[in-house]
Design an enzyme around this catalytic site. Structure first.
Site, PDB file in Angstrom:
ATOM      1  N   CYS A  31       4.315  -1.224 -12.154  1.00 38.67           N
ATOM      2  CA  CYS A  31       4.699  -0.310 -13.086  1.00 38.67           C
ATOM      3  C   CYS A  31       6.076  -0.302 -13.909  1.00 38.67           C
ATOM      4  O   CYS A  31       6.959   0.357 -13.714  1.00 38.67           O
ATOM      5  CB  CYS A  31       4.845   1.189 -12.167  1.00 38.67           C
ATOM      6  SG  CYS A  31       6.090   0.912 -10.961  1.00 38.67           S
TER       7      CYS A  31
ATOM      8  N   ALA B  22       0.584  -1.296  -0.042  1.00 36.05           N
ATOM      9  CA  ALA B  22       0.002   0.160  -0.067  1.00 36.05           C
ATOM     10  C   ALA B  22       0.828   1.342  -0.174  1.00 36.05           C
ATOM     11  O   ALA B  22       0.313   2.352  -0.635  1.00 36.05           O
ATOM     12  CB  ALA B  22      -0.797   0.081   1.303  1.00 36.05           C
TER      13      ALA B  22
HETATM   14  C1  LIG Z   1       5.080  -0.192  -6.161  1.00 38.03           C
HETATM   15  S1  LIG Z   1       5.019   0.133  -4.187  1.00 38.03           S
HETATM   16  C2  LIG Z   1       3.464   0.272  -3.963  1.00 38.03           C
HETATM   17  C3  LIG Z   1       2.924   1.753  -4.233  1.00 38.03           C
HETATM   18  C4  LIG Z   1       1.425   2.107  -3.522  1.00 38.03           C
HETATM   19  N1  LIG Z   1       0.385   0.826  -3.977  1.00 38.03           N
HETATM   20  C5  LIG Z   1       0.850   3.506  -4.044  1.00 38.03           C
HETATM   21  O1  LIG Z   1       0.076   3.327  -4.961  1.00 38.03           O
HETATM   22  O2  LIG Z   1       1.264   4.263  -3.575  1.00 38.03           O
HETATM   23  C6  LIG Z   1       5.339  -1.590  -3.734  1.00 38.03           C
HETATM   24  C7  LIG Z   1       5.361  -1.523  -2.076  1.00 38.03           C
HETATM   25  O3  LIG Z   1       5.286  -2.996  -1.861  1.00 38.03           O
HETATM   26  C8  LIG Z   1       6.005  -2.998  -0.525  1.00 38.03           C
HETATM   27  N2  LIG Z   1       6.547  -4.435  -0.187  1.00 38.03           N
HETATM   28  C9  LIG Z   1       7.285  -5.129  -1.001  1.00 38.03           C
HETATM   29  N3  LIG Z   1       7.379  -6.455  -0.662  1.00 38.03           N
HETATM   30  C10 LIG Z   1       6.316  -6.658   0.140  1.00 38.03           C
HETATM   31  C11 LIG Z   1       5.902  -7.666   1.082  1.00 38.03           C
HETATM   32  N4  LIG Z   1       6.467  -8.810   0.976  1.00 38.03           N
HETATM   33  N5  LIG Z   1       4.752  -7.620   1.754  1.00 38.03           N
HETATM   34  C12 LIG Z   1       4.307  -6.242   1.993  1.00 38.03           C
HETATM   35  N6  LIG Z   1       4.735  -5.070   1.193  1.00 38.03           N
HETATM   36  C13 LIG Z   1       5.492  -5.193   0.521  1.00 38.03           C
HETATM   37  C14 LIG Z   1       7.137  -2.244  -0.533  1.00 38.03           C
HETATM   38  O4  LIG Z   1       7.449  -1.780   0.781  1.00 38.03           O
HETATM   39  C15 LIG Z   1       6.566  -1.014  -1.279  1.00 38.03           C
HETATM   40  O5  LIG Z   1       5.944  -0.086  -0.451  1.00 38.03           O
END
Ligand SMILES: C[S@@+](CC[C@H](N)C(=O)[O-])C[C@H]1O[C@@H](n2cnc3c(N)ncnc32)[C@H](O)[C@@H]1O
Length: 465
Positions: free
Chosen positions: A393, A279
């Site tokens: 993305c 998120a």
């Molecule tokens: C692309 S960003 C998300 C952007 C967000 N959805 C937005 O619209 O603002 C990906 C996110 O995935 C989180 N992330 C990566 N691996 C994860 C996991 N195993 N469980 C939960 N979150 C995770 C990262 O910390 C990062 O904040």
């Protein structure tokens, strides 16, 4: 963050060994633009040589900070220099290589960053040539070992200034400004012509896109922008975001027009329980809350969730915030799940030109595996009949089309729910034959070229059976 950058552990304007504090102060006073140039050269080295994300280099937590002590105008200038240099790094390096046939001796290899920062100003920024050259020469003279090269720096940069038109006309967007491995991938996936259009679009400065809570036409009129067919409000302003009307009141958020699409694809009833699995910093989760969903915003990064909480507070969004790795998340099935998975982010190079130089092809396999695990978990935690939107993305098909095809092969409890052009403002060119979303940076062209383009995104909508 990786290990602290070493090239210049001194802060901008800080004295060099053997130089008195008084002399360093005098030098900085004599050259008011120098600290920003030193910071830009150091940050370029941190990004390209050490894969530090550009945003991290400008964060108050950056260690060591290259910008501490700089006034806000110098910070903005430093950022402009770095962004221009990263966006056109290949063009700049080619121009330098043509003028430095023997390269630089190892002992002064770091001068490359001084040259790159100066060339970016000469070729791409509204900085007088003489100021860019003079400050690069001064930066070179700050260290005894590089002082003998001041004449060379001066000659190379003057030559670049003289040849500006020729350098710009001869630059090939795909072959010069995209890393070789990435250009090869885009050609393979999208064909030569589309790959070139992607690269060309990535050279343009991005627009400022807003997702408004309501009344896009009213906000476009108030802020001097236009409403895109997809519903985002697009501005061409460079004004500080926090100073724009409506920001402080939380009536809109900054979000690329493509990034605004995935959350809209979930068909939800008000009050539906929706989980956003990745998120932070919260753009898509906020959109779901705007539509009346009861949102559970999950992310494994507590630090990034602090930013999400601040964004939600400004936007007046009430949501459950959970720090967790979704791989081990325990929860009752949700009505719907949004999974905006971590990825190579190659669709965002227009906004984040550092991505082209910090991401590596070797990162891909690990990301694809993580995304697959998260997708499986998303299916498990969605109630029968509920929807899942998966998005990245990224322009790489392994993180998009192929990821969903593999899920559908291994899991019979889920099916694709095709997206219609009417759901994305009629942007039919951004739909695949399977009914998935695939935006490319050159989509959404505009009469004024400065107003066109959007991030490269992939999204698929699925239904739990
Ligand atoms: C692309 S960003 C998300 C952007 C967000 N959805 C937005 O619209 O603002 C990906 C996110 O995935 C989180 N992330 C990566 N691996 C994860 C996991 N195993 N469980 C939960 N979150 C995770 C990262 O910390 C990062 O904040």
């Amino acid at each position: 963050m990786t290990a602290p950058p070493r090239q210049s552990n001194r802060k901008p304007g800080q004295r060099r060994p053997g130089q008195s504090a008084q002399a360093a102060r005098e030098e900085a006073e004599r050259s008011p633009g120098l600290p920003a140039r030193l910071a830009a050269a150091a940050i370029l080295s941190d990004v390209v040589a050490k894969a530090h994300p550009l945003d991290d280099c400008f964060s108050p937590q950056a260690v060591p900070s290259r910008i501490s002590g700089l006034d806000p105008r110098d910070v903005a200038l430093t950022r402009s220099i770095c962004t221009a240099a990263l966006r056109r790094l290949g063009t700049i390096r080619k121009a330098l290589a043509q003028r430095l046939e023997k390269g630089l001796p190892k002992s002064v290899a770091h001068l490359e960053w001084t040259l790159i920062a100066a060339a970016a100003q000469i070729l791409f920024l509204d900085v007088p040539d003489h100021a860019a050259v003079d400050l690069a020469v001064r930066a070179t003279r700050l260290e005894a070992k590089s002082t003998p090269f001041a004449g060379l720096v001066n000659a190379v940069l003057r030559n670049i200034a003289r040849a500006r038109e020729e350098i710009l006309a001869g630059a090939d967007p795909l072959r010069d400004d995209v890393p070789v491995w990435l250009a090869a991938r885009w050609i393979k996936t999208y064909g030569e012509e589309a790959a070139e259009r992607i690269a060309r679009a990535n050279r343009d400065e991005p627009t400022l896109d807003l997702t408004v809570k309501s009344d896009p036409a009213g906000w476009a009129a108030r802020l001097g922008g236009l409403v895109l067919p997809t519903g985002s409000v697009r501005l061409l302003t460079h004004a500080p975001i926090a100073e724009l009307e409506g920001y402080g009141d939380g009536l809109w958020q900054v979000q690329d027009a493509a990034a605004a699409l995935p959350a809209r694809l979930l068909r939800i009833e008000p009050g539906a329980r929706i989980a956003d699995f990745c998120a932070a910093p919260g753009g898509k989760a906020a959109q779901l809350a705007f539509r009346g969903a009861k949102v559970t915003a999950i992310d494994r990064s507590a630090e990034r969730l602090k930013r999400l909480a601040a964004n939600f507070a400004r936007l007046g969004v009430d949501a459950e915030i959970v720090v967790a790795d979704v791989a081990s998340l325990k929860a009752q099935p949700f009505d719907a799940v949004l999974l905006d998975a971590p990825c190579l982010s190659t669709g965002t190079i227009r906004r984040h030109p550092d991505v082209a130089w910090t991401k590596k092809p070797s990162d891909l396999a690990r990301l694809v595996e993580t995304q697959a695990r998260m997708l499986d978990r998303a299916v498990e935690l969605t109630r029968p009949g509920g929807e899942i939107v998966y998005c990245t993305c990224s322009l790489e098909p392994e993180e998009g089309e192929a990821q969903i095809a593999a899920l559908l092969r291994r899991n019979r409890e889920v099916e694709r729910s095709p997206i219609g052009a009417d759901e994305i403002g009629g942007l039919a060119e951004a739909l695949t034959p399977e009914g998935e979303l695939r935006t490319l940076p050159f989509h959404l062209p505009a009469q004024d070229p400065r107003a066109g383009g959007l991030d490269g995104f992939f999204a698929a909508r699925l239904r739990r059976l």
